[in-house]
Design a protein around this motif. Structure first.
Motif, PDB file in Angstrom:
ATOM      1  N   TRP A   1       0.927  -1.333   0.116  1.00  7.09           N
ATOM      2  CA  TRP A   1       0.108  -0.021  -0.038  1.00  7.09           C
ATOM      3  C   TRP A   1       1.033   1.117  -0.048  1.00  7.09           C
ATOM      4  O   TRP A   1       1.519   1.693   0.952  1.00  7.09           O
ATOM      5  N   ASN A   2       1.028   1.842  -1.154  1.00  5.43           N
ATOM      6  CA  ASN A   2       1.822   3.126  -1.340  1.00  5.43           C
ATOM      7  C   ASN A   2       3.399   2.878  -0.872  1.00  5.43           C
ATOM      8  O   ASN A   2       3.839   3.579   0.106  1.00  5.43           O
ATOM      9  N   GLY A   3       3.819   1.558  -0.953  1.00  4.26           N
ATOM     10  CA  GLY A   3       5.140   1.005  -0.645  1.00  4.26           C
ATOM     11  C   GLY A   3       5.123   0.680   0.697  1.00  4.26           C
ATOM     12  O   GLY A   3       6.182   0.086   1.045  1.00  4.26           O
TER      13      GLY A   3
ATOM     14  N   ASP B   1      -3.213   7.412   2.897  1.00  7.53           N
ATOM     15  CA  ASP B   1      -4.259   6.641   3.297  1.00  7.53           C
ATOM     16  C   ASP B   1      -5.207   6.374   2.004  1.00  7.53           C
ATOM     17  O   ASP B   1      -6.175   5.531   1.823  1.00  7.53           O
ATOM     18  N   VAL B   2      -4.837   6.975   0.636  1.00  9.19           N
ATOM     19  CA  VAL B   2      -5.462   6.922  -0.637  1.00  9.19           C
ATOM     20  C   VAL B   2      -4.574   6.155  -1.470  1.00  9.19           C
ATOM     21  O   VAL B   2      -3.315   6.328  -1.661  1.00  9.19           O
ATOM     22  N   VAL B   3      -5.182   4.981  -2.288  1.00  8.54           N
ATOM     23  CA  VAL B   3      -4.408   4.495  -3.478  1.00  8.54           C
ATOM     24  C   VAL B   3      -5.384   4.858  -4.770  1.00  8.54           C
ATOM     25  O   VAL B   3      -6.711   4.555  -4.685  1.00  8.54           O
ATOM     26  N   ILE B   4      -4.671   4.850  -5.639  1.00  8.08           N
ATOM     27  CA  ILE B   4      -5.604   5.029  -6.960  1.00  8.08           C
ATOM     28  C   ILE B   4      -5.094   4.014  -7.936  1.00  8.08           C
ATOM     29  O   ILE B   4      -3.520   3.908  -7.961  1.00  8.08           O
ATOM     30  N   ILE B   5      -5.808   3.250  -8.348  1.00 11.25           N
ATOM     31  CA  ILE B   5      -5.181   1.984  -9.408  1.00 11.25           C
ATOM     32  C   ILE B   5      -6.377   1.899 -10.568  1.00 11.25           C
ATOM     33  O   ILE B   5      -7.287   1.945 -10.285  1.00 11.25           O
TER      34      ILE B   5
END
Length: 167
Positions: free
Chosen positions: A42-44, A124-128
């Motif tokens: 999650w974001n690294g 706290d946000v992931v865009i995929i």
């Protein structure tokens, strides 16, 4: 950034004829095998999930993927297990998924700097891309399906439908 990776090779447990559903069977074949870990990146930040904990979130993962595939645009999924406790809020527009996470806790297992406080330091946000997200989960679920079949489980398990549809 979102990715799912594995570390180590699973030492599979034996078939248990008393298992009625897929979650029970996953727990049976992966329980207490800390040489095999799944990491949700999650974001690294790498969130460790052992195989038996995966059994606890299996139904949530399948629900999440089915919501995406049927075209739900806004929904949330709760993950309530010892590996991690969180609520993921999904917003889907066209081919892009935005996931906002509310992290409550994660299990560090024996890894350093794997506390929820460390996780909260990353976004706290992931865009995929929607297809990439589905493929990340489907790859892990294919592995689980193959492991279940290799020890004698079959599609008669309750909750096996999603796995059955994977090639």
């Amino acid at each position: 950034m979102f990715k799912i990776i594995t570390k180590g090779k699973a030492m599979l447990g034996s078939y248990d004829p008393e298992d009625q559903d897929t979650s029970e069977a996953i727990y049976t074949i992966y329980k207490a095998d800390y040489d095999f870990m799944i990491f949700i990146c999650w974001n690294g930040f790498h969130i460790p999930v052992d195989g038996s904990s995966l059994s606890q979130i299996y139904n949530d993962v399948v629900d999440m993927l089915e919501f995406i595939k049927i075209g739900e645009h806004d929904f949330w999924i709760s993950f309530l297990d010892s590996c991690f406790t969180a609520v993921w809020h999904f917003s889907i527009k066209n081919e892009e998924i935005e996931i906002k996470a509310e992290w409550t806790d994660i299990a560090p297992y024996h890894y350093e700097n794997r506390r929820v406080e460390n996780l909260r330091e990353v976004s706290d946000v992931v865009i995929i891309n929607k297809n990439n997200f589905i493929n990340e989960w489907d790859n892990i679920l294919r592995m689980i399906k193959n492991d279940l079949l290799s020890v004698g489980y079959n599609s008669r398990l309750e909750g096996f439908d999603y796995l059955n549809d994977l090639d």
